[in-house]
Design a protein around this motif. Structure first.
Motif, PDB file in Angstrom:
ATOM      1  N   LEU A  47      -5.107  19.611  -8.069  1.00 24.97           N
ATOM      2  CA  LEU A  47      -4.066  18.985  -7.265  1.00 24.97           C
ATOM      3  C   LEU A  47      -3.343  20.020  -6.418  1.00 24.97           C
ATOM      4  CD1 LEU A  47      -2.214  16.619  -6.493  1.00 24.97           C
ATOM      5  CD2 LEU A  47      -0.975  17.023  -8.631  1.00 24.97           C
ATOM      6  N   TRP A  48      -2.967  21.134  -7.040  1.00 27.96           N
ATOM      7  CA  TRP A  48      -2.251  22.173  -6.303  1.00 27.96           C
ATOM      8  C   TRP A  48      -3.142  22.872  -5.286  1.00 27.96           C
ATOM      9  CZ3 TRP A  48       2.564  23.264  -5.235  1.00 27.96           C
ATOM     10  CH2 TRP A  48       3.537  22.578  -5.954  1.00 27.96           C
ATOM     11  N   THR A  49      -4.422  22.957  -5.538  1.00 24.39           N
ATOM     12  CA  THR A  49      -5.350  23.523  -4.554  1.00 24.39           C
ATOM     13  C   THR A  49      -5.344  22.671  -3.290  1.00 24.39           C
ATOM     14  OG1 THR A  49      -6.723  24.497  -6.288  1.00 24.39           O
ATOM     15  CG2 THR A  49      -7.758  24.158  -4.138  1.00 24.39           C
ATOM     16  N   VAL A  50      -5.365  21.366  -3.471  1.00 29.13           N
ATOM     17  CA  VAL A  50      -5.322  20.450  -2.321  1.00 29.13           C
ATOM     18  C   VAL A  50      -3.984  20.556  -1.597  1.00 29.13           C
ATOM     19  CG1 VAL A  50      -5.344  18.004  -1.649  1.00 29.13           C
ATOM     20  CG2 VAL A  50      -7.016  18.860  -3.300  1.00 29.13           C
ATOM     21  N   LEU A  51      -2.882  20.574  -2.356  1.00 28.18           N
ATOM     22  CA  LEU A  51      -1.565  20.689  -1.731  1.00 28.18           C
ATOM     23  C   LEU A  51      -1.440  21.982  -0.937  1.00 28.18           C
ATOM     24  CD1 LEU A  51       0.763  19.426  -4.608  1.00 28.18           C
ATOM     25  CD2 LEU A  51       0.328  18.283  -2.428  1.00 28.18           C
ATOM     26  N   MET A  52      -1.906  23.073  -1.515  1.00 34.41           N
ATOM     27  CA  MET A  52      -1.800  24.367  -0.824  1.00 34.41           C
ATOM     28  C   MET A  52      -2.665  24.385   0.435  1.00 34.41           C
ATOM     29  SD  MET A  52      -1.676  26.867  -4.156  1.00 34.41           S
ATOM     30  CE  MET A  52      -1.945  28.364  -3.231  1.00 34.41           C
ATOM     31  N   THR A  61       1.535   8.642  -2.749  1.00 34.60           N
ATOM     32  CA  THR A  61       0.296   8.975  -3.459  1.00 34.60           C
ATOM     33  C   THR A  61       0.367  10.389  -4.023  1.00 34.60           C
ATOM     34  OG1 THR A  61      -0.984   7.466  -2.063  1.00 34.60           O
ATOM     35  CG2 THR A  61      -2.217   9.184  -3.226  1.00 34.60           C
ATOM     36  N   GLU A  62       0.839  11.337  -3.211  1.00 28.94           N
ATOM     37  CA  GLU A  62       0.992  12.713  -3.686  1.00 28.94           C
ATOM     38  C   GLU A  62       1.968  12.770  -4.853  1.00 28.94           C
ATOM     39  OE1 GLU A  62       2.213  14.728  -0.133  1.00 28.94           O
ATOM     40  OE2 GLU A  62       0.161  15.066   0.540  1.00 28.94           O
ATOM     41  N   ALA A  63       3.077  12.057  -4.734  1.00 29.27           N
ATOM     42  CA  ALA A  63       4.077  12.039  -5.806  1.00 29.27           C
ATOM     43  C   ALA A  63       3.484  11.452  -7.083  1.00 29.27           C
ATOM     44  CB  ALA A  63       5.311  11.242  -5.370  1.00 29.27           C
ATOM     45  N   ASP A  64       2.736  10.371  -6.950  1.00 25.90           N
ATOM     46  CA  ASP A  64       2.098   9.756  -8.121  1.00 25.90           C
ATOM     47  C   ASP A  64       1.158  10.736  -8.815  1.00 25.90           C
ATOM     48  OD1 ASP A  64       3.417   7.347  -7.760  1.00 25.90           O
ATOM     49  OD2 ASP A  64       1.705   6.343  -6.808  1.00 25.90           O
ATOM     50  N   LYS A  65       0.382  11.475  -8.034  1.00 29.96           N
ATOM     51  CA  LYS A  65      -0.555  12.440  -8.611  1.00 29.96           C
ATOM     52  C   LYS A  65       0.180  13.583  -9.309  1.00 29.96           C
ATOM     53  CE  LYS A  65      -4.422  11.360  -5.568  1.00 29.96           C
ATOM     54  NZ  LYS A  65      -5.191  10.680  -6.573  1.00 29.96           N
ATOM     55  N   LEU A  66       1.272  14.035  -8.706  1.00 32.17           N
ATOM     56  CA  LEU A  66       2.090  15.082  -9.332  1.00 32.17           C
ATOM     57  C   LEU A  66       2.698  14.584 -10.642  1.00 32.17           C
ATOM     58  CD1 LEU A  66       3.787  16.468  -6.142  1.00 32.17           C
ATOM     59  CD2 LEU A  66       2.467  17.856  -7.760  1.00 32.17           C
ATOM     60  N   GLU A 101       9.823  17.814  -9.962  1.00 31.20           N
ATOM     61  CA  GLU A 101      10.792  18.064  -8.893  1.00 31.20           C
ATOM     62  C   GLU A 101      10.182  17.838  -7.508  1.00 31.20           C
ATOM     63  OE1 GLU A 101      14.092  18.762  -9.130  1.00 31.20           O
ATOM     64  OE2 GLU A 101      13.941  18.530 -11.301  1.00 31.20           O
ATOM     65  N   LEU A 102       8.958  18.289  -7.312  1.00 31.40           N
ATOM     66  CA  LEU A 102       8.305  18.074  -6.022  1.00 31.40           C
ATOM     67  C   LEU A 102       8.049  16.588  -5.803  1.00 31.40           C
ATOM     68  CD1 LEU A 102       7.239  19.251  -3.430  1.00 31.40           C
ATOM     69  CD2 LEU A 102       5.061  19.669  -4.566  1.00 31.40           C
ATOM     70  N   ALA A 103       7.634  15.882  -6.849  1.00 31.14           N
ATOM     71  CA  ALA A 103       7.431  14.432  -6.729  1.00 31.14           C
ATOM     72  C   ALA A 103       8.737  13.746  -6.356  1.00 31.14           C
ATOM     73  CB  ALA A 103       6.876  13.872  -8.039  1.00 31.14           C
ATOM     74  N   ALA A 104       9.835  14.150  -6.988  1.00 32.33           N
ATOM     75  CA  ALA A 104      11.139  13.558  -6.672  1.00 32.33           C
ATOM     76  C   ALA A 104      11.490  13.800  -5.206  1.00 32.33           C
ATOM     77  CB  ALA A 104      12.216  14.128  -7.585  1.00 32.33           C
ATOM     78  N   MET A 151       0.840  -1.189   0.000  1.00 31.73           N
ATOM     79  CA  MET A 151       0.000   0.000   0.000  1.00 31.73           C
ATOM     80  C   MET A 151       0.883   1.250   0.000  1.00 31.73           C
ATOM     81  SD  MET A 151      -3.219   0.637   2.391  1.00 31.73           S
ATOM     82  CE  MET A 151      -3.593   2.233   2.991  1.00 31.73           C
ATOM     83  N   ALA A 152       0.507   2.223  -0.803  1.00 35.66           N
ATOM     84  CA  ALA A 152       1.291   3.448  -0.945  1.00 35.66           C
ATOM     85  C   ALA A 152       1.130   4.349   0.280  1.00 35.66           C
ATOM     86  CB  ALA A 152       0.865   4.200  -2.192  1.00 35.66           C
TER      87      ALA A 152
END
Length: 107
Positions: free
Chosen positions: A43-48, A7-12, A98-101, A1-2
């Motif tokens: 995606l960025w709305t959720v991250l922020m 999961t965030e990296a995969d979405k990015l 870069e953020l995913a990395a 399980m991730a």
């Protein structure tokens, strides 16, 4: 399980791939631009929202940096929507990759 980070990296990475596909095949895929930008913006709305919550365990400076990047992403998205050109997608793609990395612990 991730993990949540994975999961965030995969979405990015998925959002970056959508944008890269549109950029790289502009003539045949430019009509996919709006959905790709919408997905990235959501995606960025959720991250922020996540990094600006007081209970977020990340250091304050890191949270601020991610929020600032998110503001840039939103501004760049509007700019691309106002004047769609494939070369304007590069910064959005790079930021997501870069953020995913970073989330995956890859420099």
């Amino acid at each position: 399980m991730a993990t949540p980070r994975e999961t965030e990296a995969d979405k990015l990475l998925f959002a970056a791939q959508q944008l890269a596909s549109v950029r790289d095949e502009w003539e045949s895929k430019k009509f996919d631009l709006a959905p790709a930008l919408l997905n990235n913006r959501k995606l960025w709305t959720v991250l922020m929202a996540s990094v600006t919550r007081p209970e977020n365990p990340l250091p304050a400076q890191l949270r601020q940096n991610v929020a600032n990047i998110g503001i840039f992403v939103m501004k760049q998205t509007v700019e691309v929507m106002d004047d769609p050109k494939p070369e304007k997608l590069g910064s959005l793609i790079t930021i997501n990759r870069e953020l995913a990395a970073g989330l995956l612990g890859r420099a």
